[in-house]
Design a protein around this motif. Structure first.
Motif, PDB file in Angstrom:
ATOM      1  N   PHE A  96      44.252  38.537  28.071  1.00 63.72           N
ATOM      2  CA  PHE A  96      43.270  39.603  27.897  1.00 63.72           C
ATOM      3  C   PHE A  96      43.909  40.761  27.151  1.00 63.72           C
ATOM      4  CE2 PHE A  96      42.153  37.594  32.099  1.00 63.72           C
ATOM      5  CZ  PHE A  96      41.280  36.699  31.512  1.00 63.72           C
ATOM      6  N   SER A  98      42.934  43.588  26.086  1.00 63.52           N
ATOM      7  CA  SER A  98      42.678  44.988  26.405  1.00 63.52           C
ATOM      8  C   SER A  98      43.284  45.383  27.740  1.00 63.52           C
ATOM      9  CB  SER A  98      41.174  45.263  26.419  1.00 63.52           C
ATOM     10  OG  SER A  98      40.599  44.700  27.577  1.00 63.52           O
ATOM     11  N   MET A  99      44.065  44.478  28.313  1.00 60.67           N
ATOM     12  CA  MET A  99      44.663  44.802  29.606  1.00 60.67           C
ATOM     13  C   MET A  99      46.179  44.790  29.505  1.00 60.67           C
ATOM     14  SD  MET A  99      42.342  42.582  32.177  1.00 60.67           S
ATOM     15  CE  MET A  99      40.578  42.422  31.888  1.00 60.67           C
ATOM     16  N   MET A 107      44.080  40.286  37.368  1.00 61.40           N
ATOM     17  CA  MET A 107      42.757  39.699  37.136  1.00 61.40           C
ATOM     18  C   MET A 107      42.684  38.305  37.748  1.00 61.40           C
ATOM     19  SD  MET A 107      39.894  40.476  35.697  1.00 61.40           S
ATOM     20  CE  MET A 107      39.047  39.628  36.995  1.00 61.40           C
ATOM     21  N   VAL A 116      35.916  39.401  42.541  1.00 62.80           N
ATOM     22  CA  VAL A 116      35.353  39.878  41.280  1.00 62.80           C
ATOM     23  C   VAL A 116      33.946  40.431  41.393  1.00 62.80           C
ATOM     24  CG1 VAL A 116      36.765  38.493  39.743  1.00 62.80           C
ATOM     25  CG2 VAL A 116      34.601  37.607  40.562  1.00 62.80           C
ATOM     26  N   SER A 118      33.213  42.810  43.505  1.00 63.73           N
ATOM     27  CA  SER A 118      33.167  44.173  44.058  1.00 63.73           C
ATOM     28  C   SER A 118      33.079  45.208  42.957  1.00 63.73           C
ATOM     29  CB  SER A 118      34.331  44.457  45.009  1.00 63.73           C
ATOM     30  OG  SER A 118      35.434  43.683  44.718  1.00 63.73           O
ATOM     31  N   ALA A 123      40.242  48.286  40.465  1.00 61.16           N
ATOM     32  CA  ALA A 123      40.908  46.987  40.291  1.00 61.16           C
ATOM     33  C   ALA A 123      42.412  47.161  40.141  1.00 61.16           C
ATOM     34  CB  ALA A 123      40.334  46.272  39.080  1.00 61.16           C
TER      35      ALA A 123
ATOM     36  N   PRO B 314      44.612  49.369  26.810  1.00 59.46           N
ATOM     37  CA  PRO B 314      44.273  49.175  28.216  1.00 59.46           C
ATOM     38  C   PRO B 314      43.595  50.441  28.736  1.00 59.46           C
ATOM     39  CG  PRO B 314      46.477  48.396  27.800  1.00 59.46           C
ATOM     40  CD  PRO B 314      45.992  49.033  26.523  1.00 59.46           C
ATOM     41  N   PHE B 490      35.857  50.299  36.083  1.00 59.94           N
ATOM     42  CA  PHE B 490      37.240  50.138  36.566  1.00 59.94           C
ATOM     43  C   PHE B 490      37.331  49.297  37.829  1.00 59.94           C
ATOM     44  CE2 PHE B 490      37.606  54.036  33.996  1.00 59.94           C
ATOM     45  CZ  PHE B 490      38.589  53.590  33.131  1.00 59.94           C
ATOM     46  N   PRO B 492      36.896  45.680  40.082  1.00 61.57           N
ATOM     47  CA  PRO B 492      37.200  44.277  39.760  1.00 61.57           C
ATOM     48  C   PRO B 492      36.122  43.634  38.909  1.00 61.57           C
ATOM     49  CG  PRO B 492      37.719  44.719  42.042  1.00 61.57           C
ATOM     50  CD  PRO B 492      37.078  45.967  41.514  1.00 61.57           C
ATOM     51  N   TYR B 493      34.861  43.959  39.200  1.00 58.35           N
ATOM     52  CA  TYR B 493      33.791  43.373  38.398  1.00 58.35           C
ATOM     53  C   TYR B 493      33.900  43.806  36.934  1.00 58.35           C
ATOM     54  CZ  TYR B 493      29.307  42.771  36.223  1.00 58.35           C
ATOM     55  OH  TYR B 493      28.342  42.453  35.320  1.00 58.35           O
ATOM     56  N   TYR B 495      36.550  44.722  35.335  1.00 59.29           N
ATOM     57  CA  TYR B 495      37.696  44.033  34.729  1.00 59.29           C
ATOM     58  C   TYR B 495      37.321  42.600  34.357  1.00 59.29           C
ATOM     59  CZ  TYR B 495      41.525  47.381  35.184  1.00 59.29           C
ATOM     60  OH  TYR B 495      42.357  48.450  35.012  1.00 59.29           O
ATOM     61  N   ALA B 496      36.614  41.956  35.273  1.00 59.81           N
ATOM     62  CA  ALA B 496      36.253  40.555  35.023  1.00 59.81           C
ATOM     63  C   ALA B 496      35.361  40.452  33.786  1.00 59.81           C
ATOM     64  CB  ALA B 496      35.550  39.979  36.247  1.00 59.81           C
ATOM     65  N   ARG B 498      35.371  42.455  31.230  1.00 57.95           N
ATOM     66  CA  ARG B 498      36.212  42.655  30.066  1.00 57.95           C
ATOM     67  C   ARG B 498      37.053  41.399  29.800  1.00 57.95           C
ATOM     68  NH1 ARG B 498      40.259  46.594  29.726  1.00 57.95           N
ATOM     69  NH2 ARG B 498      39.999  47.179  31.884  1.00 57.95           N
ATOM     70  N   ALA B 499      37.469  40.756  30.872  1.00 57.64           N
ATOM     71  CA  ALA B 499      38.253  39.532  30.719  1.00 57.64           C
ATOM     72  C   ALA B 499      37.439  38.485  29.961  1.00 57.64           C
ATOM     73  CB  ALA B 499      38.665  39.006  32.094  1.00 57.64           C
ATOM     74  N   ARG B 501      35.111  38.976  27.889  1.00 59.31           N
ATOM     75  CA  ARG B 501      34.965  39.363  26.494  1.00 59.31           C
ATOM     76  C   ARG B 501      36.261  39.130  25.716  1.00 59.31           C
ATOM     77  NH1 ARG B 501      35.703  45.420  25.549  1.00 59.31           N
ATOM     78  NH2 ARG B 501      37.771  44.632  25.950  1.00 59.31           N
ATOM     79  N   ASP B 502      37.380  39.519  26.312  1.00 61.70           N
ATOM     80  CA  ASP B 502      38.669  39.401  25.623  1.00 61.70           C
ATOM     81  C   ASP B 502      38.999  37.950  25.308  1.00 61.70           C
ATOM     82  OD1 ASP B 502      39.107  42.065  25.656  1.00 61.70           O
ATOM     83  OD2 ASP B 502      40.781  42.046  27.064  1.00 61.70           O
ATOM     84  N   SER B 503      38.863  37.088  26.282  1.00 60.23           N
ATOM     85  CA  SER B 503      39.208  35.688  26.078  1.00 60.23           C
ATOM     86  C   SER B 503      38.358  34.818  26.991  1.00 60.23           C
ATOM     87  CB  SER B 503      40.693  35.455  26.372  1.00 60.23           C
ATOM     88  OG  SER B 503      40.954  34.077  26.346  1.00 60.23           O
ATOM     89  N   ALA B 507      39.339  33.371  30.670  1.00 59.63           N
ATOM     90  CA  ALA B 507      38.512  33.799  31.794  1.00 59.63           C
ATOM     91  C   ALA B 507      37.969  32.581  32.537  1.00 59.63           C
ATOM     92  CB  ALA B 507      37.368  34.684  31.298  1.00 59.63           C
ATOM     93  N   LEU B 517      28.566  36.850  35.012  1.00 58.96           N
ATOM     94  CA  LEU B 517      29.078  38.220  34.902  1.00 58.96           C
ATOM     95  C   LEU B 517      28.269  38.997  33.868  1.00 58.96           C
ATOM     96  CD1 LEU B 517      32.907  37.440  34.813  1.00 58.96           C
ATOM     97  CD2 LEU B 517      31.752  38.721  36.613  1.00 58.96           C
TER      98      LEU B 517
END
Ligand code: ATP
Ligand code: MG
Lengths: 255, 638
Positions: A96, A98-99, A107, A116, A118, A123, B314, B490, B492-493, B495-496, B498-499, B501-503, B507, B517
């Protein structure tokens, strides 16, 4: 250790896949036991990645069966296969961008701990220590705060390994884990992988073009050529196999 | 029988026109990967230019056809100029910025036309030699339309020859399939792109010029033409010329059929098919995209066509400084009614409403990587939901403020289920289709939604009737909404999301269900857009279908892009800047569009990451030693 003495984690039988007219994988069968490092080798285009993709559900085989701990997993989506304890690294790294490095691992941990959905907690504060322990294990602790988009390729491969370990897998699928690394780094990464495998009793299936890495670390080797398995056995036997030599003659340089 | 044949021929004539508008768009997209929003403007220019040229040359056959061809050539030359002066600089920019730049061109061209030709409709002369009609099965049919029917296939054949029988055509085809390959061949890509752009513009101009005997040159034609063109290109498959032809035929004929059927009574229920013509093409597009995600003859695009967003740093969770800054802004806003003029309060309500609308759009465009061209639908569903519950169900205004957004969320849940199965431009087009369908329902259902007049008397309860009181309500809702969206970002949801989208590959391989999601994100964004819409309705006291028109969706896009897609405060700044600019400019000049367009072009060329994005990059690269190029024009590695 004899393969027969190990508990079988992954059993593949008569797996086949063709794209249009190309038989990418044809009637391939093999098994991997707990604590075993099985190398899948073969020239470019032999069907190794296709094999991997069928094992983790990314593509559906035309026929054949894949059993994980006795359970048939053909037809499951990658995410379902992952839940059953299969970690994977990709030939072309997929992280990822952007992380940060740590967030990448977090993640995977969040997903593993089924957090995931919540919407409220931060996070970045969850499973931090656990992520750091994994990063420590693969030697990426110092770079935990860096963005994945700026890492060197070899470091990305380490991050992928940490991510793949996040769900405490029974089986690791590593597609060319050392591609793009310097020779020294390759040996070091595979040594690290071997160590982790022994300590956790994982089963590992990996592909690799570097024969030094393969012969140093693999417990057994299977050889794929044009989609068909042409040899299987211990490193010494495979090295001596006439057909394998014919396939590899003059083609050892690539990869 | 005769009328069926006549309708069929009508369908063919309009198919030819649709094809001419769309084929250039498809060609340009295939090679440059730019979705040219200004294509409809080029079509409109063709009409205006033909009018003036024919006027000058005189209505002789030579004058007429010289005018038509001359207009098309002029538009083609303008296309080349635009490519060289603007687009060439942004091929490497994220796809969304290209879209924004071409949209800025729409604004500039619109005002240029207004300035040169004035606001009146201009009707051109009939075509000499084709002014009459012929009898077909005893019914008169315009000769000129027969000519048009022939033009579509003729252009198709000529294009085919050009692309398949010339070296230039080979290169264009190679570029459509694989851009890298053209580079490897050592072709001067730049001129290839310029040529394709000029050809596409020429065809659009020709399409417009050929309309001169059939319809007057009008100012709104740019947007109607572009939405027709998008639909045809998407239904046919982006980049496929035969696909565009097929789609044009399909849509032309279905529209003609709807007109021909008129009102039909089935089992006692009267169905008005002619009313359907406003929306039927979008229905066709929605169905095609649901069944064939890449259009009739399209192929999945080789390149990853996600949001095309710049690689983002990030995201940093809100620190104390950020929280303080947020509180300071909130305090300043709370002080506004005491310090500012009544007009400032009214403008501030608008800005706040759009800030929430833009923030909700950013939520799906940024973290989820889904570009919506139809986000106004959920704004409108919120507005109409609240207003209808107030007027028709008699619920108290306070309850409708909560239920209106629920209506929007339900709409988003329904449409989102289809939308998240697509990606990139196709996804954007499906959102547009759904938005147009919702819009046309609101526009045509006179008895329930008030039709084109909308609903009036949508006033808040007594205690909120003062502007100041309503301002504070708006501020509270918007602040809470923006805070929640940030919080989710920000979590967990977030982040997931964005995950995914990123890859998507990674994911999926760590157990994330990306479709789900994204669907949830769509619903969340719809709900918050609905809050903004409900507030907007009550702030004005009335609503009309305008609240969910394409232009509203585009406004939202512009706000998000102005601020920067990947920054959380970007949409807020973008909404404020856009609303304020529009208000200020519009009060001082008739040509606010041109000024806005020029401003956007300047921002796109100077700050490709948006205003806040650029600030963050400058600050970030100092603080964190982020290497250059990390945030910027480079596409994601993925
Ligand atoms: N999605 C696909 N569509 C069509 N053909 C494919 C697809 N994926 C793989 N192939 C073909 O299947 C064959 C096996 O490819 P695969 O990627 O599995 O080889 P590989 O052993 O992993 O090669 P490498 O060492 O280069 O990674 C090749 O001929 C390849 O072109
Ligand atoms: Mg491979």
């Amino acid at each position: 250790m004899e393969a027969a003495a190990r508990m079988t984690v992954l059993a593949v039988e008569n797996l086949s896949k063709s794209f249009g007219g190309v038989h990418a994988v044809r009637n391939v069968s093999f098994a991997v036991g707990a604590g075993e490092l099985l190398a899948l080798i073969g020239p470019n285009g032999a069907g190794k990645t296709t094999c991997f993709n069928m094992l983790n559900g990314q593509i559906r085989p035309d026929s054949g069966s894949v059993r994980l701990g006795g359970r048939e997993i053909v037809g499951l989506a990658p995410r379902a296969v992952w839940r059953l304890g299969v970690g994977r690294t990709f030939q072309i790294t997929a992280t990822f961008a952007s992380m940060t490095v740590r967030e990448n691992v977090q993640m995977a941990l969040l997903s593993h701990h089924r957090r995931v959905s919540s919407w409220w907690p931060r996070a970045a504060r969850l499973y931090r220590e656990e992520a750091d322990r994994l990063l420590e294990r693969v030697g990426m602790a110092e770079q935990a705060e860096r963005a994945c988009s700026v890492l060197a390729y070899g470091d990305l491969k380490r991050v992928e390994l940490a991510v793949a370990l996040a769900n405490a897998p029974r089986l690791l699928l590593m597609d060319e884990p050392t591609a793009g690394m310097a020779p020294k780094e390759r040996i070091a990464l595979m040594a690290l992988t071997a160590e982790i495998v022994r300590e956790r009793g994982l089963a590992v299936l990996f592909t690799e073009h570097d024969m030094d890495v393969v012969f140093t670390h693999a417990d057994r080797i299977i050889v794929l050529n044009r989609g068909t398995l042409i040899a299987a056995g211990r490193p010494a036997d495979v090295r001596a196999d006439a057909e394998v030599q014919a396939v590899y003659l003059g083609s050892r340089g690539h990869g | 029988m005769a009328s069926i044949v006549a309708q069929f021929l009508n369908g063919l004539a309009s198919a030819s026109t649709l094809f001419l508008i769309a084929v250039g768009l498809s060609l340009i997209f295939g090679v440059t990967r730019i979705v040219n929003f200004a294509h409809g403007s080029l079509y409109m220019l063709g009409l205006y230019a033909a009018y003036s040229l024919i006027d000058r040359f005189g209505p002789t056959p030579l004058g007429f056809w010289g005018g038509v061809i001359g207009a098309a050539l002029l538009v083609g030359a303008l296309g080349a100029l635009v490519e060289v002066a603007i687009l060439r600089r942004i091929y490497r920019a994220p796809e969304l910025f290209q879209l924004l730049a071409t949209f800025a061109l729409v604004l500039v061209i619109r005002d240029a036309v207004l300035w040169h030709w004035g606001p009146e409709d201009l009707l051109g002369p009939r075509a000499p030699g084709f002014a009459g009609s012929v009898a077909i099965l005893g019914k008169p049919f315009p000769e000129y339309d027969l000519l048009l029917i022939a033009v579509g296939p003729l252009v198709l054949v000529l294009l085919w020859l050009l692309l398949n029988r010339t070296r230039w055509g080979t290169l264009v085809r190679a570029a459509t399939q694989d851009r890298e390959m053209v580079g490897a061949l050592g072709v001067n890509e730049r001129w290839l792109f310029t040529g394709v752009f000029a050809l596409g513009a020429f065809l659009a101009g020709l399409g417009g010029a050929l309309q001169i005997p059939r319809e007057p040159a009008q100012l709104f034609l740019d947007l109607t033409a572009i939405s027709d063109a998008f639909v045809v290109v998407v239904v046919g498959g982006m980049g496929s010329i035969p696909g565009a032809f097929l789609a044009a035929l399909l849509i032309g004929e279905i529209k003609a059929l709807c007109i021909g059927l008129g009102t039909v009574t089935v089992g006692g229920v009267a169905i008005s098919f002619s009313k359907l013509t406003l929306v039927v093409e979008f229905i066709v597009m929605a169905i095609v995209l649901i069944v064939r995600p890449y259009g009739l003859l399209g192929k999945p695009l080789a390149m990853q066509r996600g949001a095309g967003a710049p690689v983002e740093l990030p995201a940093r969770p809100d620190g104390r400084a950020m929280a303080l800054a947020g509180l300071a802004v909130l305090a300043a806003l709370a002080a506004l009614p005491a310090a500012g003029t009544p007009y400032a309060v009214v403008l501030a309500i608008d800005i706040l409403v759009f800030a929430l609308f833009a923030a909700s759009l950013q939520f799906i465009m940024g973290p989820a990587g889904m570009v919506s061209f139809g986000h106004a639908a959920y704004f409108g569903l919120g507005a109409y939901g609240a207003a209808l519950l107030l007027k028709r169900a008699g619920l108290p205004m306070e309850a409708t403020l909560a239920l209106g957004p629920l209506v929007a969320a339900l709409g988003a849940a329904l449409f989102g289920a289809f939308v998240v199965r697509l990606s990139g431009v196709y996804l954007a087009m499906l959102t547009l289709a759904f938005a147009q369908i919702v819009w046309s329902i609101a526009f045509q259902w006179d008895a329930f939604t008030g039709g084109s007049n909308g609903l009036v008397g949508v006033w808040p309860s007594g205690w909120l009737s003062g502007k100041t009181a309503f301002y504070f309500l708006t501020l509270a809702c918007v602040a809470a909404g923006v805070f929640l969206l940030r919080r989710i970002h920000f979590s967990p949801y977030g982040y997931a999301l964005r995950a995914g989208r990123d890859s998507p590959l990674r994911a999926d391989a760590i157990g994330l269900d990306i479709g789900r999601l994204q669907w949830v994100a769509f619903v969340i964004a719809g709900a918050f857009a609905g809050v903004a819409g409900a507030l907007a309705g009550y702030s004005k006291g009335s609503i009309s279908p305008e609240v969910m028109a394409v232009s509203r969706s585009v406004d939202g896009l512009v706000m998000v892009l102005l601020g920067g897609v990947q920054t959380l405060s970007g949409p807020l700044v973008g909404a404020a800047a856009f609303t304020w600019l529009q208000d200020t400019i519009a009060r001082n000049t008739e040509y606010w569009r041109a000024i806005l367009g020029a401003t956007i072009l300047f921002i796109v060329l100077a700050f490709p990451q948006g205003i806040v994005g650029q600030l963050a990059a400058w600050l970030g690269s100092r603080d964190r030693g982020a290497p250059e190029g990390m945030v910027g024009w480079r596409r994601r590695r993925a």
